[in-house]
Design a protein around this motif. Structure first.
Motif, short mmCIF file in Angstrom:
data_model
loop_
_atom_site.label_atom_id
_atom_site.label_comp_id
_atom_site.label_asym_id
_atom_site.label_seq_id
_atom_site.Cartn_x
_atom_site.Cartn_y
_atom_site.Cartn_z
N ALA A 242 75.27 -56.95 44.45
CA ALA A 242 76.47 -57.65 43.66
C ALA A 242 76.68 -58.72 44.66
CB ALA A 242 77.69 -56.82 43.69
N LEU A 243 77.02 -59.86 43.89
CA LEU A 243 77.64 -61.14 44.16
C LEU A 243 79.22 -61.43 43.71
CD1 LEU A 243 74.32 -63.26 43.70
CD2 LEU A 243 74.88 -62.13 45.71
N PHE A 244 79.87 -61.96 44.72
CA PHE A 244 81.35 -62.39 44.37
C PHE A 244 81.06 -63.84 44.60
CE2 PHE A 244 85.43 -63.80 46.02
CZ PHE A 244 86.00 -64.14 44.86
N VAL A 245 80.91 -64.82 43.59
CA VAL A 245 80.85 -66.27 43.69
C VAL A 245 82.19 -66.99 43.73
CG1 VAL A 245 79.35 -68.07 42.91
CG2 VAL A 245 78.55 -65.81 42.76
N SER A 246 82.04 -67.97 44.29
CA SER A 246 83.41 -68.63 44.62
C SER A 246 84.15 -68.97 43.37
CB SER A 246 83.25 -69.74 45.59
OG SER A 246 82.00 -70.57 45.10
N ALA A 251 78.78 -69.60 39.79
CA ALA A 251 78.17 -68.32 39.08
C ALA A 251 77.26 -68.50 38.20
CB ALA A 251 79.47 -67.40 38.44
N VAL A 252 77.26 -69.70 37.35
CA VAL A 252 76.17 -70.06 36.49
C VAL A 252 74.75 -70.39 37.32
CG1 VAL A 252 75.45 -71.96 35.03
CG2 VAL A 252 77.90 -71.11 34.80
N GLY A 253 75.12 -70.86 38.49
CA GLY A 253 73.90 -71.35 39.42
C GLY A 253 73.61 -70.01 39.96
N ALA A 254 74.37 -69.04 40.14
CA ALA A 254 73.89 -67.63 40.87
C ALA A 254 73.18 -66.96 39.60
CB ALA A 254 75.21 -66.79 41.07
N VAL A 269 71.59 -56.93 39.89
CA VAL A 269 72.60 -57.69 40.58
C VAL A 269 73.83 -57.94 39.85
CG1 VAL A 269 73.31 -59.59 42.05
CG2 VAL A 269 70.74 -58.78 42.06
N SER A 270 74.93 -57.45 40.18
CA SER A 270 76.44 -57.76 39.31
C SER A 270 76.80 -59.17 39.68
CB SER A 270 77.36 -56.65 39.52
OG SER A 270 76.91 -55.62 38.51
N ILE A 271 77.37 -59.85 39.00
CA ILE A 271 78.13 -61.26 39.36
C ILE A 271 79.37 -61.40 38.75
CG2 ILE A 271 77.97 -63.69 39.11
CD1 ILE A 271 74.94 -63.56 38.95
N VAL A 272 80.31 -61.65 39.82
CA VAL A 272 81.43 -61.93 39.22
C VAL A 272 81.95 -63.30 39.78
CG1 VAL A 272 84.10 -61.32 39.78
CG2 VAL A 272 82.32 -59.44 39.53
N ARG A 328 83.18 -58.72 31.87
CA ARG A 328 82.04 -59.14 30.57
C ARG A 328 80.89 -58.48 31.11
NH1 ARG A 328 84.72 -64.63 31.19
NH2 ARG A 328 86.27 -64.83 29.58
N ASN A 329 79.74 -59.04 30.67
CA ASN A 329 78.66 -58.50 30.85
C ASN A 329 77.81 -58.69 32.05
OD1 ASN A 329 78.77 -57.39 28.11
ND2 ASN A 329 77.45 -59.23 27.40
N SER A 330 78.32 -59.51 33.16
CA SER A 330 77.74 -59.95 34.28
C SER A 330 78.09 -58.91 35.36
CB SER A 330 77.82 -61.30 34.61
OG SER A 330 79.48 -61.27 35.17
N SER A 331 78.91 -57.99 34.96
CA SER A 331 79.02 -56.87 36.19
C SER A 331 78.86 -55.28 35.32
CB SER A 331 80.38 -57.14 36.69
OG SER A 331 81.56 -56.98 35.65
#
Length: 335
Positions: A242-246, A251-254, A269-272, A328-331
């Motif tokens: 998982a990534l917690f993005v600033s 997060a779009v770049g991630a 990979v989950s992204i928040v 939403r769907n990214s996590s």
């Protein structure tokens, strides 16, 4: 040769009233009767007359204009905040002048000086990069309100911000609740907001007994910065699930960095993200985010500024707003 532009005298002559009455009508004074106001409006429309704002400002010694300084125009959240500012400003019969600082404190300072030369009556600083000393000087010259950072104890300066530490903790809590332990943080660069979000990430990881899993990768509040930080995390040799993005733009770049490595979100990979920009809700992105009430922040910031303009000696005030988790769907659950 262009024809001469109509003047207030021309409007007065056509409407059959005095020049001073036309001036009062143009300022919206209730001392003008409805009959005279109608005649003046019709005469102005027939002549194509537009009031001279500069001349009116000199006469009133008021510009009825606020300056808005925004970090840059690349992050959509600033547009959402400005919408809130504009709505409140219009309610007060004021206008705004917008400038950008390009994430550069020297440029920001120069733009503020230009706004002051135009005699703005107040300043809204959104996501600025100027040091405290500069803020002291600005607040001494002009009422001001800061958005996105808590500023306390500076005379003439108010502020409004969300709780970045609490929001970052919320992001980690959410990911831990889905079973993630190897949670990396893509930072937002060298600024106060990014520092607070990193602090909240580290605190929550520690509270969950995951201090040994703390991993921060340098990024920025841009899509390029998010891609760079996420790429570093994914290529580090550690199996981050998982990534917690600033922020949301990062997060779009991630998301792109994950896709470029033939991985899937959220299966691999989950992204928040953070901020709650409207674009994050698009089906093609569907980013889980820690959302700020962006329009409300803009509205309340403008309200603070008008209170300051009405009472310059009032004590400095700070309004804190609480962020909220939007899933939403990214996590999703870790495998």
């Amino acid at each position: 040769m262009a024809p001469n532009r109509p003047t207030i005298k021309d409007v007065a002559a056509l409407a059959g009233v005095s020049k001073s009455l036309v001036s009062l009508a143009m300022r919206g004074s209730d001392r003008v009767s409805s009959e005279s106001r109608t005649a003046i409006i019709e005469a102005a429309a027939q002549l194509g007359y537009r009031p001279n704002a500069a001349a009116r400002s000199l006469a009133d010694r008021r510009s009825h204009t606020l300056g808005v300084v925004v970090l840059d125009l690349l992050n959509p959240i600033y547009a959402e905040i400005i919408d809130g500012v504009q709505g409140e400003v219009r309610q007060h019969g004021y206008h705004t002048m917008l400038v950008t600082g390009n994430d550069n404190p020297v440029i920001e300072q120069g733009e503020v000086e230009k706004l002051l030369e135009f005699q703005v009556e107040g300043l809204v600083l959104i996501g600025h990069r100027m040091p405290a000393g500069s803020l002291d000087a600005i607040a001494g010259d002009c009422p001001a309100v800061v958005i996105s950072r808590a500023e306390r104890g500076i005379a003439g300066l108010d502020s409004i911000s969300n709780d970045d530490v609490s929001g970052a903790r919320m992001a980690v809590d959410h990911l831990v609740s889905l079973g993630h332990q190897s949670i990396a943080h893509v930072t937002g660069g060298n600024n106060e907001v990014a520092r607070l979000r990193k602090l909240g990430y580290e605190q929550s990881m520690t509270d969950h007994g995951l201090a040994d899993q703390i991993a921060c990768y340098e990024g920025a509040f841009t899509d390029e910065g998010g891609y760079r930080g996420a790429a570093a995390a994914l290529d580090s040799g550690r199996r981050h699930t998982a990534l917690f993005v600033s922020n949301d733009i990062a997060a779009v770049g991630a998301l792109a960095a994950v896709a470029d490595r033939a991985l899937n979100v959220p299966a691999d990979v989950s992204i928040v993200g953070y901020d709650g920009m409207a674009l994050a809700s698009l089906r093609s992105l569907s980013i889980t985010t820690i959302a700020q009430p962006l329009a409300r922040i803009g509205t309340e910031a403008a309200s603070l500024l008008f209170l300051r303009i009405g009472d310059p000696a009032r004590p400095p005030a700070h309004i804190g707003v609480e962020p909220r988790l939007i899933v939403r769907n990214s996590s999703g659950p870790t495998r």
